[in-house]
Design a protein around this motif. Sequence first.
Motif, PDB file in Angstrom:
ATOM      1  N   THR A   6      15.290  -3.828  -8.985  1.00  0.00           N
ATOM      2  CA  THR A   6      14.388  -3.566  -7.834  1.00  0.00           C
ATOM      3  C   THR A   6      13.011  -3.655  -8.313  1.00  0.00           C
ATOM      4  O   THR A   6      12.110  -4.071  -7.090  1.00  0.00           O
ATOM      5  CB  THR A   6      14.873  -2.112  -7.216  1.00  0.00           C
ATOM      6  OG1 THR A   6      16.041  -2.106  -7.130  1.00  0.00           O
ATOM      7  CG2 THR A   6      14.151  -1.657  -6.236  1.00  0.00           C
ATOM      8  N   GLU A   9      11.821  -7.173  -7.910  1.00  0.00           N
ATOM      9  CA  GLU A   9      11.886  -7.315  -6.236  1.00  0.00           C
ATOM     10  C   GLU A   9      10.650  -7.034  -5.636  1.00  0.00           C
ATOM     11  O   GLU A   9      10.215  -7.395  -5.002  1.00  0.00           O
ATOM     12  CB  GLU A   9      13.200  -6.817  -5.709  1.00  0.00           C
ATOM     13  CG  GLU A   9      14.392  -7.593  -6.004  1.00  0.00           C
ATOM     14  CD  GLU A   9      15.488  -7.042  -5.204  1.00  0.00           C
ATOM     15  OE1 GLU A   9      16.750  -7.737  -5.082  1.00  0.00           O
ATOM     16  OE2 GLU A   9      15.501  -5.792  -4.829  1.00  0.00           O
ATOM     17  N   ALA A  10      10.235  -5.614  -5.947  1.00  0.00           N
ATOM     18  CA  ALA A  10       9.065  -5.007  -5.403  1.00  0.00           C
ATOM     19  C   ALA A  10       7.893  -5.853  -5.840  1.00  0.00           C
ATOM     20  O   ALA A  10       6.973  -5.952  -4.983  1.00  0.00           O
ATOM     21  CB  ALA A  10       8.862  -3.579  -6.049  1.00  0.00           C
ATOM     22  N   SER A  13       7.955  -9.153  -3.842  1.00  0.00           N
ATOM     23  CA  SER A  13       7.655  -8.815  -2.565  1.00  0.00           C
ATOM     24  C   SER A  13       6.395  -8.613  -2.082  1.00  0.00           C
ATOM     25  O   SER A  13       5.894  -9.364  -1.186  1.00  0.00           O
ATOM     26  CB  SER A  13       8.558  -7.451  -2.006  1.00  0.00           C
ATOM     27  OG  SER A  13       9.864  -7.689  -1.935  1.00  0.00           O
ATOM     28  N   TYR A  39      13.522  -7.827   0.323  1.00  0.00           N
ATOM     29  CA  TYR A  39      12.238  -7.880   0.761  1.00  0.00           C
ATOM     30  C   TYR A  39      11.806  -6.855   1.888  1.00  0.00           C
ATOM     31  O   TYR A  39      10.806  -6.239   2.019  1.00  0.00           O
ATOM     32  CB  TYR A  39      11.909  -9.341   1.265  1.00  0.00           C
ATOM     33  CG  TYR A  39      10.487  -9.721   1.635  1.00  0.00           C
ATOM     34  CD1 TYR A  39       9.417  -9.775   1.021  1.00  0.00           C
ATOM     35  CD2 TYR A  39      10.313  -9.520   3.249  1.00  0.00           C
ATOM     36  CE1 TYR A  39       8.174  -9.936   1.368  1.00  0.00           C
ATOM     37  CE2 TYR A  39       8.877  -9.851   3.548  1.00  0.00           C
ATOM     38  CZ  TYR A  39       7.910  -9.981   2.739  1.00  0.00           C
ATOM     39  OH  TYR A  39       6.867 -10.390   3.244  1.00  0.00           O
ATOM     40  N   PHE A  42      10.377  -3.306   1.312  1.00  0.00           N
ATOM     41  CA  PHE A  42       8.953  -3.062   0.850  1.00  0.00           C
ATOM     42  C   PHE A  42       7.868  -3.422   1.812  1.00  0.00           C
ATOM     43  O   PHE A  42       6.751  -3.589   1.336  1.00  0.00           O
ATOM     44  CB  PHE A  42       8.883  -3.808  -0.484  1.00  0.00           C
ATOM     45  CG  PHE A  42       9.844  -3.627  -1.752  1.00  0.00           C
ATOM     46  CD1 PHE A  42       9.769  -2.301  -2.040  1.00  0.00           C
ATOM     47  CD2 PHE A  42      10.786  -4.471  -1.903  1.00  0.00           C
ATOM     48  CE1 PHE A  42      10.626  -2.041  -3.322  1.00  0.00           C
ATOM     49  CE2 PHE A  42      11.982  -4.227  -3.011  1.00  0.00           C
ATOM     50  CZ  PHE A  42      11.846  -2.704  -3.397  1.00  0.00           C
ATOM     51  N   ILE A 212       8.519   2.555  -7.488  1.00  0.00           N
ATOM     52  CA  ILE A 212       8.999   1.205  -7.211  1.00  0.00           C
ATOM     53  C   ILE A 212       8.263   0.625  -5.853  1.00  0.00           C
ATOM     54  O   ILE A 212       7.851  -0.465  -5.879  1.00  0.00           O
ATOM     55  CB  ILE A 212      10.688   1.316  -7.071  1.00  0.00           C
ATOM     56  CG1 ILE A 212      11.292   1.560  -8.379  1.00  0.00           C
ATOM     57  CG2 ILE A 212      10.956  -0.189  -6.382  1.00  0.00           C
ATOM     58  CD1 ILE A 212      12.678   1.589  -8.236  1.00  0.00           C
ATOM     59  N   PRO A 213       8.097   1.306  -4.983  1.00  0.00           N
ATOM     60  CA  PRO A 213       7.306   0.943  -3.866  1.00  0.00           C
ATOM     61  C   PRO A 213       5.900   0.557  -4.098  1.00  0.00           C
ATOM     62  O   PRO A 213       5.128  -0.121  -3.458  1.00  0.00           O
ATOM     63  CB  PRO A 213       7.666   1.838  -2.621  1.00  0.00           C
ATOM     64  CG  PRO A 213       8.140   3.185  -3.390  1.00  0.00           C
ATOM     65  CD  PRO A 213       8.987   2.546  -4.445  1.00  0.00           C
ATOM     66  N   THR A 215       4.836  -0.477  -6.903  1.00  0.00           N
ATOM     67  CA  THR A 215       4.631  -1.624  -7.465  1.00  0.00           C
ATOM     68  C   THR A 215       4.417  -2.866  -6.366  1.00  0.00           C
ATOM     69  O   THR A 215       3.598  -3.793  -6.521  1.00  0.00           O
ATOM     70  CB  THR A 215       6.026  -2.142  -8.344  1.00  0.00           C
ATOM     71  OG1 THR A 215       6.196  -1.005  -9.154  1.00  0.00           O
ATOM     72  CG2 THR A 215       5.653  -3.600  -8.843  1.00  0.00           C
ATOM     73  N   ALA A 216       5.041  -2.620  -5.212  1.00  0.00           N
ATOM     74  CA  ALA A 216       4.989  -3.729  -4.260  1.00  0.00           C
ATOM     75  C   ALA A 216       3.444  -3.632  -3.370  1.00  0.00           C
ATOM     76  O   ALA A 216       2.981  -4.534  -3.179  1.00  0.00           O
ATOM     77  CB  ALA A 216       6.124  -3.413  -3.048  1.00  0.00           C
TER      78      ALA A 216
END
Length: 260
Positions: A6, A9-10, A13, A39, A42, A212-213, A215-216
């Motif tokens: 994840t 992915e973040a 994204s 995707y 995020f 985690i979000p 990071t996006a």
Amino acid sequence: MITMGTLVEALLSGLIFALTSWFPLSPEGDVASVLVGNYQSFLVPAYLGVTFAVFFHYREKFSRLLIEAMKGIYEAELKYVFFATLFTALIGLPLSKFSWGLSAKISSAVNALIGALIVLLSLATPRRNPIRELDGKLSEEPSILDSLSAGVLQGVALLGPLTRTGAITLALLLPGYSARKALQWSFMVAPAYFILRLLQFGSWEPEGPVWIPFTAFASAFFVSLVLIYLLESLAEKRARLALTAFGIVPIIVFALEVIV
């Protein structure tokens, strides 16, 4: 499709979101979802990241315009941002409530057409723009009509994964503004569109740990800062090359979608 942790992915994204926000693409198109499976999760932090990037990059310009406004001096760029934001809200809020919109395929074709027009304009326009020569006193400042076109185009872009950046840039190139100014003014009014997109999501709760979000958000923020700087710098030094590269991106993406 990329399947991985994840956190990665973040990060990806946010990067893809920034690329599709500042080039003539849409951050909510099919391409991004195909590249990163998670995707869509995020989108909210990525939208926040690109929005804060605009305010941070133009912080000195926005501050100067506001200080001048407090002194009673309303510069053309301040009027442009204000009225473009107003028109975006007036057009975008009603359209955002529609239950229908353009499909991803149609939107991708429209984005490619806008990109092709930008490329043709950059290649065909002579050094002395005949439109601007109609009025030798025309200054390199946005007008109320430019604000109206920017607001309407941003509002219409809410109907589907349409390119907000490409449409406004093309609309500003047609009157004869320089490539740098067209890109810059397109970027400066982006927050109005991003905020309306965020309002469409309604309530949102992050999944998993908050970092985690974040990071996006950070990925979209820093990649946006780099892209805005690079696009403006290239447009100032090599306008024709910048516009050609800028416009050809959605054409390539559309061609890949057709082939695949």
